[in-house]
Design an enzyme around this catalytic site. Sequence first.
Site, PDB file in Angstrom:
ATOM      1  CE  LYS A  52      -0.741   0.579   4.978  1.00  0.00           C
ATOM      2  NZ  LYS A  52      -0.077   1.899   5.030  1.00  0.00           N
ATOM      3  CE  LYS A  81       3.581  -2.408   9.561  1.00  0.00           C
ATOM      4  NZ  LYS A  81       2.779  -3.472  10.173  1.00  0.00           N
ATOM      5  CG  ASP A  82       2.285   6.016   9.217  1.00  0.00           C
ATOM      6  OD1 ASP A  82       2.703   5.561   8.138  1.00  0.00           O
ATOM      7  OD2 ASP A  82       3.000   6.641  10.013  1.00  0.00           O
ATOM      8  CB  ALA A  83      -1.413   7.555   5.276  1.00  0.00           C
TER       9      ALA A  83
END
Length: 408
Positions: A52, A81-83
């Site tokens: 991602k 998980k962050d962006a």
Amino acid sequence: MARDEHDSRYLTAELPGTGGLFKETPEDFLVEEISLYLPCGEGEHTYAVIEKRGITTLEAIRRLCRATGAPERDTGYAGMKDARGITRQTVSLPRVTPAEVMGLNIPGIRILSADRHRNKLRLGHLAGNRFRLRLRETVPDAADRARAILDVLARRGVPNRFGEQRYGIQGNSHLVGRAMLAGDWRGAVDLLMGDPAKVEGERWRAAIEAYRQGDLAGSLSLFPGHCRTERDVLQRLAKRPDDFERAVHGVHPRLKKLYLSACQSALFDRVLETRLQTIDHVMEGDLAWKHDNGACFLVTDAKAEAPRAERFEISPTGPLFGCRMTSPEGEPAALEKSILDAAGLTPAAFNLAGGLRMEGERRPLRVPLEGPELSCEEEDLVLRFSLPRGSYATAVLREVMKRPGNGA
């Protein structure tokens, strides 16, 4: 519990940092989960390894569920998980075939592999994470500085702090959680609506100002579409303007858990800051962490246990407070109680209803740094290393860079 209180000290304070910039592009931050096990090849769940980019784990799951029709509540993941950056991680999708998953074309997501397994993937079901981090515009001798710092971290351990990424875009997720735990539902809503000084866009700022002036309908009409949580809360509040508790319960259960976890994290970080310079020593009364199996035991003779701590077999732990958390004794217990008292909370406060009960657990104050590598690529410094599950690369970066406000 403000963010800057978590950024005041370094384990390697005597060593100068590299400075520099981080996360200038998604390619600057690559994290890859280290799986505990591989899918067995049969069962009703499909384990998909995804890459991602620019979206959170929860947003990736939403997009996968929209594309496959799988219900979100039955979809699993091992780690949040962050962006920012690029993440390779495994998610599980129920009653969807591997072929269907491999055929997906979803913005921000690339499917790397898919296979069947018998059960849903659960949070925490990973061994750790591998990181590749690129630092830009560092000082000329950055490689030497970083190497000296990594040597100390490899010997003494990485401070197992959560850090500011745990506190959300506006840096107040832990405060939302504390308000929920204290039963201050209006305070929780006020914090959820945000601070106009910390958001981008006139419309977004105007929405927050309208809420603060009591114009719920106007605020709802102004909040951008991506502010799903704020809009959900306002819709409930518009129907019952004085029922702030009901409004908070309009928040997605996963997000409510995140707010509560953020409060736990902030309190842990405060304990860690207090004990930072002795994270490689245990004291009497400590609950020590056994790194080979994650078990804890009470330290009754600190001198006798010192060699095991030096060999990195054991480490002191700190609290992820909860209603059933095992507490240490003596001096460690007094420290932890003082920090919980200062937050205006008690262990009983974590015994929330509605599936929000936080039982609590122990967390090591330090973790091992595995396989640290350094390389210079053009004018950039590239770091590679692994950490156990639940530990953050920003804890390493913070020591290496020693620059506030750079995401480290």
